[in-house]
Design a protein around this motif. Structure first.
Motif, PDB file in Angstrom:
ATOM      1  N   SER A 211      -1.188  -1.885   8.120  1.00 56.15           N
ATOM      2  CA  SER A 211      -1.715  -1.455   6.824  1.00 56.15           C
ATOM      3  C   SER A 211      -0.676  -1.544   5.700  1.00 56.15           C
ATOM      4  O   SER A 211      -0.849  -0.951   4.648  1.00 56.15           O
TER       5      SER A 211
ATOM      6  N   THR B 163       0.806  -1.222   0.000  1.00 58.21           N
ATOM      7  CA  THR B 163       0.000   0.000   0.000  1.00 58.21           C
ATOM      8  C   THR B 163       0.839   1.272   0.000  1.00 58.21           C
ATOM      9  O   THR B 163       0.345   2.340  -0.376  1.00 58.21           O
TER      10      THR B 163
ATOM     11  N   GLU C  81       1.993   2.330   2.889  1.00 57.64           N
ATOM     12  CA  GLU C  81       1.951   2.708   4.302  1.00 57.64           C
ATOM     13  C   GLU C  81       3.087   2.000   5.052  1.00 57.64           C
ATOM     14  O   GLU C  81       3.483   0.901   4.689  1.00 57.64           O
TER      15      GLU C  81
ATOM     16  N   GLY D 268      -2.418  -4.443   1.336  1.00 53.33           N
ATOM     17  CA  GLY D 268      -3.845  -4.261   1.146  1.00 53.33           C
ATOM     18  C   GLY D 268      -4.511  -5.519   0.626  1.00 53.33           C
ATOM     19  O   GLY D 268      -3.990  -6.622   0.771  1.00 53.33           O
TER      20      GLY D 268
END
Length: 354
Positions: A73, A66, A68, A76
């Motif tokens: 997180s 992602t 992040e 994904g």
């Protein structure tokens, strides 16, 4: 604060020990019983006080990164290229299980409080070469040359897959290295049909991951386990391995365990059964008529599933075990259980010399 805590703990321990020594000479049966109880409580305090435990897991995934940085997180639910790495998970202490033996993959410490829940602490993406080197080094240091690889079912995120694998490693006292492969399930039970499609498309990536693990010369045995819809990519990936690996590497896969597999039985019998039953891995299927994920499958799809506990139309060369009275959730939160957990049966398979 840690030094003060240790000092208080030491003073408490010494005081209790002195009290017990003073009571040793007493012959009264009631006092002896009290002494035994106190001794057991002190031993429990000294030896099973909840420690901090964490396990290093290796992973493979075809989830898209992602961007992040937080572990929760980092990946994904979209599909991407195969990536490898390690994840660090804290493991809550269970008095009934005790401490996992500390080795190159497990760390135990009494300087920190035990985690109340399984927590994903860190994710570190690594190259294939780094994985091979680190894994070989740690396997050699631990004198354990076994690998356990778990493939999750539908409605499961990457973080849930990591936590579940850590729980399996702890509850089944897995020797050597524990790993997992996370395919891009959506993490929502409403996305059943989408997960079904994606799971079938992850077989090539999973086969590549398994091939890289089998290539490691320090590994002598690999046990595969999948749950629910995760049995789809794993069974398909194993058929790919049969056609691509030489016998020395394929023979490392000694066991393939499928818990309540969400695979259409007719499709399995037609395209997968003969491939799985003719391979070197012993194939075990746990069935259940109470598994919630299979119940969802029946709501979404017609037809008998491989995980349904039927008596007929079973392919030869595969062992079937009815686990309807056991917990098959793998999460530790059973919705119905009468006769323990399916993990007890899987643990016996893992700890049985092939």
């Amino acid at each position: 604060m840690k030094a003060v805590s240790k000092s208080l703990r030491a003073i408490t321990q010494i005081s209790l020990m002195i009290l017990i020594m003073a009571m040793v000479g007493c012959s009264n049966s009631g006092k002896e019983s009290t002494l035994d109880n106190w001794t057991a409580q002190i031993e429990d305090f000294l030896h099973t006080e909840a420690p901090f435990q964490q396990v290093l897991l290796f992973y493979g995934t075809d989830r898209k990164i992602t961007g992040e940085s937080e572990p929760d997180s980092y990946f994904g639910s979209q599909d991407g290229k195969l990536s490898l790495g390690t994840s660090l998970v804290s493991v809550p202490y269970d008095k009934k299980i005790g401490l996992h033996n500390e080795n190159a993959f497990w760390m135990n410490s009494r300087d920190e409080k035990s985690s109340k829940n399984y927590e994903l602490l860190d994710i570190r993406p690594l190259s294939s070469r780094s994985i091979e080197s680190i894994l070989a080094e740690r396997l050699s240091a631990s004198n354990e040359h076994n690998v356990f690889i778990f493939v999750h079912g539908y409605n499961t995120s990457f973080i849930q897959a990591a936590k579940t694998t850590a729980r399996l490693a702890y509850h089944m006292n897995i020797p050597g290295s524990a790993m997992f492969f996370s395919w891009p399930a959506k993490g929502d039970k409403l996305d059943y049909l989408e997960d079904e499609k994606v799971s079938a498309e992850s077989d090539r990536q999973l086969a590549d991951f398994l091939t890289q693990i089998a290539d490691n010369n320090e590994i002598s045995r690999i046990v595969l386990m999948s749950h629910s819809m995760g049995c789809v990519p794993l069974s398909r990936a194993y058929t790919i391995l049969k056609s691509e690996l030489d016998n020395n590497k394929l023979d490392k896969f000694t066991d393939l365990v499928m818990v309540t597999p969400d695979i259409n039985l007719t499709h399995f019998n037609s395209y997968l059964a003969s491939e799985l039953s003719s391979g070197p891995a012993a194939v075990t299927v746990f069935t259940s008529d109470r598994d919630r994920k299979l119940m969802t499958s029946h709501d979404e799809r017609f037809g008998v599933r491989l995980g349904d506990p039927l008596t007929g139309n079973r392919p030869q060369g595969i062992r079937f075990i009815n686990a309807s009275k056991k917990d098959t959730s793998l999460t530790g939160n059973p919705y119905w259980v009468k006769d323990g957990s399916v993990l007890e049966d899987v643990e016996r398979i893992i700890h049985t010399t092939p």
